[in-house]
Design an enzyme around this catalytic site. Structure first.
Site, mmCIF file in Angstrom:
data_model
loop_
_atom_site.group_PDB
_atom_site.id
_atom_site.type_symbol
_atom_site.label_atom_id
_atom_site.label_comp_id
_atom_site.label_asym_id
_atom_site.label_seq_id
_atom_site.Cartn_x
_atom_site.Cartn_y
_atom_site.Cartn_z
ATOM 1 N N HIS A 217 0.854 -1.184 0.000
ATOM 2 C CA HIS A 217 0.000 0.000 0.000
ATOM 3 C C HIS A 217 0.888 1.232 0.000
ATOM 4 O O HIS A 217 2.113 1.140 0.122
ATOM 5 C CB HIS A 217 -0.945 -0.002 1.202
ATOM 6 C CG HIS A 217 -2.099 -0.939 1.061
ATOM 7 N ND1 HIS A 217 -3.097 -0.766 0.115
ATOM 8 C CD2 HIS A 217 -2.410 -2.086 1.727
ATOM 9 C CE1 HIS A 217 -3.981 -1.745 0.218
ATOM 10 N NE2 HIS A 217 -3.586 -2.566 1.181
ATOM 11 N N ASP B 78 -0.135 6.933 -3.366
ATOM 12 C CA ASP B 78 -1.303 6.621 -4.192
ATOM 13 C C ASP B 78 -1.617 7.719 -5.201
ATOM 14 O O ASP B 78 -1.835 7.439 -6.386
ATOM 15 C CB ASP B 78 -2.531 6.405 -3.309
ATOM 16 C CG ASP B 78 -2.588 5.015 -2.703
ATOM 17 O OD1 ASP B 78 -1.730 4.184 -3.048
ATOM 18 O OD2 ASP B 78 -3.479 4.759 -1.883
#
Length: 360
Positions: A126, A156
Protein backbone atom coordinates in the site's frame (compact mmCIF):
# COMPACT_ATOMS: atom_id res chain seq x y z
CA UNK A 1 -18.94 16.31 -20.52
CA UNK A 2 -17.45 19.71 -21.24
CA UNK A 3 -13.72 20.21 -20.88
CA UNK A 4 -10.43 20.18 -22.80
CA UNK A 5 -10.44 16.37 -23.13
CA UNK A 6 -13.91 16.19 -24.68
CA UNK A 7 -13.94 13.43 -27.29
CA UNK A 8 -11.22 11.33 -25.62
CA UNK A 9 -12.41 7.77 -25.03
CA UNK A 10 -11.15 5.96 -21.95
CA UNK A 11 -11.78 2.40 -20.77
CA UNK A 12 -11.09 1.76 -17.10
CA UNK A 13 -10.80 -1.76 -15.75
CA UNK A 14 -12.32 -1.57 -12.27
CA UNK A 15 -9.85 -1.16 -9.44
CA UNK A 16 -9.23 0.94 -6.35
CA UNK A 17 -7.16 3.97 -5.46
CA UNK A 18 -4.97 5.76 -7.99
CA UNK A 19 -6.34 4.14 -11.16
CA UNK A 20 -9.94 5.25 -10.51
CA UNK A 21 -8.63 8.63 -9.32
CA UNK A 22 -6.80 9.14 -12.62
CA UNK A 23 -9.91 8.08 -14.54
CA UNK A 24 -11.98 10.50 -12.45
CA UNK A 25 -9.72 13.40 -13.38
CA UNK A 26 -9.84 12.48 -17.07
CA UNK A 27 -13.63 12.47 -16.78
CA UNK A 28 -13.57 15.77 -14.91
CA UNK A 29 -11.68 17.26 -17.85
CA UNK A 30 -14.23 16.06 -20.37
CA UNK A 31 -13.10 12.57 -21.40
CA UNK A 32 -15.74 9.90 -22.02
CA UNK A 33 -14.78 7.34 -19.37
CA UNK A 34 -16.33 3.87 -19.34
CA UNK A 35 -15.57 1.66 -16.36
CA UNK A 36 -15.80 -2.10 -16.79
CA UNK A 37 -16.85 -3.53 -13.44
CA UNK A 38 -17.32 -7.09 -12.30
CA UNK A 39 -20.99 -8.09 -12.16
CA UNK A 40 -20.70 -8.71 -8.40
CA UNK A 41 -19.03 -5.34 -7.68
CA UNK A 42 -21.74 -2.85 -8.54
CA UNK A 43 -23.22 -2.63 -5.03
CA UNK A 44 -22.19 0.61 -3.37
CA UNK A 45 -21.27 2.43 -6.58
CA UNK A 46 -23.57 5.31 -5.65
CA UNK A 47 -21.59 5.78 -2.43
CA UNK A 48 -18.17 6.06 -4.13
CA UNK A 49 -17.81 9.68 -5.21
CA UNK A 50 -14.55 8.84 -7.00
CA UNK A 51 -16.67 7.14 -9.65
CA UNK A 52 -18.20 10.42 -10.80
CA UNK A 53 -18.24 11.33 -14.51
CA UNK A 54 -18.34 7.67 -15.59
CA UNK A 55 -20.50 5.36 -17.54
CA UNK A 56 -20.35 2.00 -15.83
CA UNK A 57 -20.80 -1.35 -17.53
CA UNK A 58 -20.33 -4.87 -16.23
CA UNK A 59 -18.58 -7.81 -17.79
CA UNK A 60 -17.15 -11.08 -16.55
CA UNK A 61 -13.65 -10.79 -17.99
CA UNK A 62 -12.99 -14.46 -17.20
CA UNK A 63 -15.72 -15.52 -19.62
CA UNK A 64 -15.39 -15.66 -23.40
CA UNK A 65 -18.37 -13.35 -23.85
CA UNK A 66 -17.08 -10.79 -21.35
CA UNK A 67 -13.62 -10.81 -22.92
CA UNK A 68 -15.07 -10.35 -26.40
CA UNK A 69 -17.18 -7.38 -25.31
CA UNK A 70 -14.25 -5.78 -23.50
CA UNK A 71 -12.02 -6.10 -26.57
CA UNK A 72 -14.74 -4.56 -28.75
CA UNK A 73 -14.82 -1.58 -26.42
CA UNK A 74 -11.03 -1.33 -26.26
CA UNK A 75 -10.88 -1.39 -30.05
CA UNK A 76 -12.70 1.95 -30.08
CA UNK A 77 -10.85 3.57 -27.15
CA UNK A 78 -7.93 5.97 -26.93
CA UNK A 79 -6.80 4.92 -23.45
CA UNK A 80 -7.04 1.81 -21.27
CA UNK A 81 -6.36 2.10 -17.52
CA UNK A 82 -5.65 -1.01 -15.46
CA UNK A 83 -4.26 -1.41 -11.95
CA UNK A 84 -3.80 -5.15 -11.50
CA UNK A 85 -0.61 -6.92 -10.50
CA UNK A 86 1.75 -7.49 -13.43
CA UNK A 87 0.60 -10.39 -15.59
CA UNK A 88 -3.07 -10.42 -14.56
CA UNK A 89 -4.43 -8.76 -17.70
CA UNK A 90 -2.19 -10.98 -19.83
CA UNK A 91 -3.77 -14.05 -18.23
CA UNK A 92 -7.22 -12.60 -18.87
CA UNK A 93 -6.40 -12.11 -22.54
CA UNK A 94 -6.37 -8.32 -22.18
CA UNK A 95 -2.64 -7.67 -22.04
CA UNK A 96 -0.89 -5.02 -24.14
CA UNK A 97 -0.15 -7.38 -27.03
CA UNK A 98 -3.71 -8.65 -27.26
CA UNK A 99 -5.14 -5.13 -27.09
CA UNK A 100 -2.69 -3.83 -29.69
CA UNK A 101 -4.00 -6.43 -32.13
CA UNK A 102 -7.42 -4.75 -32.07
CA UNK A 103 -6.18 -1.17 -31.56
CA UNK A 104 -2.57 -0.25 -32.27
CA UNK A 105 -3.27 3.38 -31.32
CA UNK A 106 -4.24 2.45 -27.76
CA UNK A 107 -2.44 4.05 -24.82
CA UNK A 108 -2.21 1.15 -22.38
CA UNK A 109 -1.82 2.75 -18.93
CA UNK A 110 -0.69 0.44 -16.13
CA UNK A 111 -0.84 1.55 -12.49
CA UNK A 112 1.00 -0.44 -9.82
CA UNK A 113 2.85 0.21 -6.60
CA UNK A 114 6.16 -1.43 -7.46
CA UNK A 115 6.11 -1.33 -11.27
CA UNK A 116 5.91 -4.01 -13.93
CA UNK A 117 9.43 -5.31 -13.21
CA UNK A 118 11.74 -5.74 -10.23
CA UNK A 119 12.00 -8.17 -7.31
CA UNK A 120 8.96 -6.69 -5.55
CA UNK A 121 6.73 -6.40 -8.63
CA UNK A 122 4.50 -9.30 -7.52
CA UNK A 123 4.44 -8.29 -3.86
CA UNK A 124 1.41 -6.76 -2.17
CA UNK A 125 1.72 -3.27 -0.78
CA UNK A 126 0.00 0.00 0.00
CA UNK A 127 0.97 3.66 -0.15
CA UNK A 128 2.86 3.47 3.14
CA UNK A 129 5.02 0.62 1.82
CA UNK A 130 5.94 2.29 -1.46
CA UNK A 131 7.11 5.50 0.22
CA UNK A 132 9.00 3.56 2.89
CA UNK A 133 11.58 2.35 0.36
CA UNK A 134 12.49 5.66 -1.28
CA UNK A 135 13.20 7.77 1.80
CA UNK A 136 9.94 9.71 1.94
CA UNK A 137 8.32 8.06 4.95
CA UNK A 138 11.53 8.32 6.96
CA UNK A 139 11.56 12.08 6.35
CA UNK A 140 8.05 12.80 7.66
CA UNK A 141 7.38 13.34 11.35
CA UNK A 142 9.05 14.69 14.48
CA UNK A 143 12.65 13.82 15.16
CA UNK A 144 11.90 12.18 18.51
CA UNK A 145 8.95 10.17 17.18
CA UNK A 146 8.35 7.43 14.63
CA UNK A 147 7.66 8.30 10.96
CA UNK A 148 4.10 9.52 10.33
CA UNK A 149 1.98 8.32 7.36
CA UNK A 150 1.03 11.38 5.24
CA UNK A 151 -2.47 9.94 4.67
CA UNK A 152 -2.20 8.08 1.35
CA UNK A 153 -1.57 11.23 -0.64
CA UNK A 154 2.10 10.84 -1.54
CA UNK A 155 2.22 7.31 -2.96
CA UNK A 156 -1.30 6.62 -4.19
CA UNK A 157 -2.19 10.01 -5.58
CA UNK A 158 0.86 12.29 -5.81
CA UNK A 159 3.21 9.57 -7.03
CA UNK A 160 0.51 7.32 -8.49
CA UNK A 161 -2.47 8.83 -10.26
CA UNK A 162 -0.73 12.13 -11.08
CA UNK A 163 2.16 10.39 -12.83
CA UNK A 164 -0.22 7.98 -14.54
CA UNK A 165 -1.99 11.03 -15.96
CA UNK A 166 1.30 12.61 -17.03
CA UNK A 167 2.20 9.39 -18.81
CA UNK A 168 -1.18 9.13 -20.54
CA UNK A 169 -1.12 12.71 -21.78
CA UNK A 170 2.52 12.45 -22.90
CA UNK A 171 1.77 9.24 -24.81
CA UNK A 172 -1.27 10.85 -26.45
CA UNK A 173 0.91 13.77 -27.55
CA UNK A 174 3.53 11.41 -29.00
CA UNK A 175 0.81 9.44 -30.81
CA UNK A 176 -0.01 12.53 -32.85
CA UNK A 177 3.31 12.18 -34.67
CA UNK A 178 3.83 8.40 -34.64
CA UNK A 179 0.23 7.24 -34.99
CA UNK A 180 1.05 4.47 -32.52
CA UNK A 181 0.00 3.68 -28.99
CA UNK A 182 2.32 2.46 -26.26
CA UNK A 183 2.42 1.07 -22.72
CA UNK A 184 2.72 3.48 -19.79
CA UNK A 185 4.29 1.76 -16.76
CA UNK A 186 3.39 4.04 -13.83
CA UNK A 187 4.71 2.87 -10.45
CA UNK A 188 4.00 4.65 -7.20
CA UNK A 189 7.54 4.03 -5.94
CA UNK A 190 8.90 5.78 -9.06
CA UNK A 191 6.48 8.69 -9.17
CA UNK A 192 6.76 9.50 -5.48
CA UNK A 193 10.56 9.44 -5.83
CA UNK A 194 10.28 12.24 -8.39
CA UNK A 195 8.07 14.21 -6.00
CA UNK A 196 10.91 14.36 -3.48
CA UNK A 197 13.58 15.35 -6.02
CA UNK A 198 14.06 18.72 -4.32
CA UNK A 199 15.10 17.05 -1.06
CA UNK A 200 17.59 14.82 -2.88
CA UNK A 201 19.09 17.91 -4.49
CA UNK A 202 19.27 19.72 -1.14
CA UNK A 203 20.85 16.66 0.46
CA UNK A 204 23.53 16.56 -2.24
CA UNK A 205 24.53 20.13 -1.39
CA UNK A 206 24.49 19.66 2.38
CA UNK A 207 21.22 21.55 2.86
CA UNK A 208 19.25 18.49 4.02
CA UNK A 209 20.09 15.80 6.53
CA UNK A 210 18.62 12.36 7.19
CA UNK A 211 17.67 13.47 10.70
CA UNK A 212 13.88 13.72 10.72
CA UNK A 213 12.43 16.99 11.98
CA UNK A 214 15.73 18.87 11.77
CA UNK A 215 15.42 20.51 8.36
CA UNK A 216 13.85 23.71 7.12
CA UNK A 217 10.80 22.14 5.44
CA UNK A 218 10.05 19.20 7.74
CA UNK A 219 9.04 21.14 10.85
CA UNK A 220 12.60 21.55 12.05
CA UNK A 221 12.59 25.29 11.43
CA UNK A 222 10.38 27.19 13.90
CA UNK A 223 9.16 29.46 11.10
CA UNK A 224 7.84 26.48 9.08
CA UNK A 225 5.60 24.50 11.40
CA UNK A 226 2.20 24.41 13.10
CA UNK A 227 1.38 26.00 16.45
CA UNK A 228 -1.37 25.33 18.95
CA UNK A 229 -3.60 28.25 19.87
CA UNK A 230 -5.49 29.04 23.07
CA UNK A 231 -8.57 27.07 21.97
CA UNK A 232 -6.63 23.89 21.13
CA UNK A 233 -6.80 24.50 17.39
CA UNK A 234 -3.84 25.25 15.16
CA UNK A 235 -2.28 27.67 12.72
CA UNK A 236 0.17 26.87 9.93
CA UNK A 237 3.29 29.01 9.62
CA UNK A 238 5.40 29.18 6.46
CA UNK A 239 7.30 32.43 7.01
CA UNK A 240 10.54 31.44 5.29
CA UNK A 241 11.58 34.59 3.45
CA UNK A 242 12.82 37.50 5.61
CA UNK A 243 10.00 39.84 4.60
CA UNK A 244 7.35 37.24 5.40
CA UNK A 245 9.05 36.39 8.68
CA UNK A 246 9.08 40.09 9.60
CA UNK A 247 5.36 40.33 8.84
CA UNK A 248 4.67 37.35 11.09
CA UNK A 249 6.62 38.88 13.97
CA UNK A 250 4.76 42.16 13.52
CA UNK A 251 1.40 40.38 13.69
CA UNK A 252 2.48 38.60 16.86
CA UNK A 253 3.74 41.82 18.40
CA UNK A 254 7.30 40.52 18.66
CA UNK A 255 10.49 42.52 18.14
CA UNK A 256 13.11 40.77 15.98
CA UNK A 257 15.87 42.53 17.90
CA UNK A 258 14.81 40.70 21.05
CA UNK A 259 14.66 37.27 19.40
CA UNK A 260 17.28 34.76 18.29
CA UNK A 261 18.31 35.20 14.62
CA UNK A 262 15.86 33.50 12.26
CA UNK A 263 18.35 31.01 10.80
CA UNK A 264 20.56 30.32 13.80
CA UNK A 265 19.89 26.58 14.01
CA UNK A 266 21.54 26.31 17.41
CA UNK A 267 18.90 28.68 18.81
CA UNK A 268 15.89 27.27 16.96
CA UNK A 269 14.56 25.59 20.16
CA UNK A 270 14.64 28.98 21.91
CA UNK A 271 12.87 30.70 19.02
CA UNK A 272 10.28 27.92 18.82
CA UNK A 273 9.46 28.30 22.50
CA UNK A 274 8.85 32.03 22.06
CA UNK A 275 6.60 31.50 19.04
CA UNK A 276 4.74 28.72 20.86
CA UNK A 277 4.03 31.08 23.74
CA UNK A 278 2.89 33.87 21.43
CA UNK A 279 0.45 31.77 19.39
CA UNK A 280 -0.96 30.17 22.55
CA UNK A 281 -2.02 33.59 23.84
CA UNK A 282 -5.11 33.79 21.58
CA UNK A 283 -7.46 31.42 19.79
CA UNK A 284 -7.04 30.31 16.20
CA UNK A 285 -9.69 32.61 14.73
CA UNK A 286 -8.04 35.60 16.38
CA UNK A 287 -4.83 34.84 14.52
CA UNK A 288 -6.79 34.12 11.37
CA UNK A 289 -8.18 37.66 11.53
CA UNK A 290 -4.80 39.21 12.38
CA UNK A 291 -3.06 37.60 9.40
CA UNK A 292 -6.00 37.53 6.96
CA UNK A 293 -4.68 40.33 4.75
CA UNK A 294 -0.95 40.04 5.36
CA UNK A 295 2.01 38.36 3.69
CA UNK A 296 3.04 36.65 6.91
CA UNK A 297 2.24 33.18 5.54
CA UNK A 298 0.15 32.32 8.60
CA UNK A 299 -3.15 30.52 8.02
CA UNK A 300 -5.67 28.59 10.13
CA UNK A 301 -5.52 24.79 10.03
CA UNK A 302 -9.06 23.82 9.02
CA UNK A 303 -10.73 20.46 9.59
CA UNK A 304 -12.69 18.90 6.71
CA UNK A 305 -15.93 20.09 8.28
CA UNK A 306 -14.74 23.71 8.28
CA UNK A 307 -13.34 23.97 4.77
CA UNK A 308 -16.56 24.89 2.95
CA UNK A 309 -16.98 27.97 5.18
CA UNK A 310 -13.61 29.48 4.24
CA UNK A 311 -14.24 32.66 2.17
CA UNK A 312 -11.48 31.93 -0.33
CA UNK A 313 -12.80 28.42 -0.92
CA UNK A 314 -16.33 29.80 -1.33
CA UNK A 315 -15.26 32.53 -3.76
CA UNK A 316 -13.43 30.08 -6.02
CA UNK A 317 -16.14 27.40 -5.83
CA UNK A 318 -13.46 24.87 -4.94
CA UNK A 319 -16.08 22.48 -3.57
CA UNK A 320 -19.68 21.68 -4.42
CA UNK A 321 -22.40 19.98 -2.40
CA UNK A 322 -23.65 16.59 -3.57
CA UNK A 323 -25.62 13.82 -1.88
CA UNK A 324 -25.42 15.51 1.50
CA UNK A 325 -21.65 15.99 1.41
CA UNK A 326 -18.95 18.10 -0.16
CA UNK A 327 -16.79 17.18 -3.14
CA UNK A 328 -13.95 19.04 -4.88
CA UNK A 329 -14.64 20.66 -8.22
CA UNK A 330 -12.45 19.71 -11.20
CA UNK A 331 -8.98 21.25 -11.36
CA UNK A 332 -7.16 22.95 -12.97
CA UNK A 333 -9.35 25.59 -14.59
CA UNK A 334 -9.37 26.50 -18.27
CA UNK A 335 -10.21 29.85 -19.85
CA UNK A 336 -11.98 28.49 -22.97
CA UNK A 337 -12.81 24.84 -22.31
CA UNK A 338 -14.08 24.92 -18.75
CA UNK A 339 -15.17 21.71 -17.05
CA UNK A 340 -18.74 21.42 -15.82
CA UNK A 341 -19.87 20.33 -12.37
CA UNK A 342 -19.27 16.59 -12.10
CA UNK A 343 -22.06 14.09 -12.60
CA UNK A 344 -22.67 11.75 -9.66
CA UNK A 345 -21.85 8.04 -10.04
CA UNK A 346 -24.32 6.53 -12.48
CA UNK A 347 -26.22 3.27 -12.55
CA UNK A 348 -24.78 0.55 -14.75
CA UNK A 349 -25.72 0.47 -18.41
CA UNK A 350 -25.48 -2.20 -21.08
CA UNK A 351 -22.07 -2.41 -22.72
CA UNK A 352 -23.75 -2.72 -26.11
CA UNK A 353 -25.18 0.78 -25.63
CA UNK A 354 -21.66 2.19 -25.28
CA UNK A 355 -20.48 0.28 -28.34
CA UNK A 356 -23.36 1.72 -30.35
CA UNK A 357 -22.58 5.21 -29.09
CA UNK A 358 -18.89 4.89 -29.93
CA UNK A 359 -19.79 3.64 -33.40
CA UNK A 360 -21.41 7.03 -34.07
Amino acid sequence: MAGPLSGLRVVELAGIGPGPHAAMILGDLGADVVRIDRPSSVDGISRDAMLRNRRIVTADLKSDQGLELALKLIAKADVLIEGYRPGVTERLGLGPEECAKVNDRLIYARMTGWGQTGPRSQQAGHDINYISLNGILHAIGRGDERPVPPLNLVGDFGGGSMFLLVGILAALWERQSSGKGQVVDAAMVDGSSVLIQMMWAMRATGMWTDTRGANMLDGGAPYYDTYECADGRYVAVGAIEPQFYAAMLAGLGLDAAELPPQNDRARWPELRALLTEAFASHDRDHWGAVFANSDACVTPVLAFGEVHNEPHIIERNTFYEANGGWQPMPAPRFSRTASSQPRPPAATIDIEAVLTDWDG
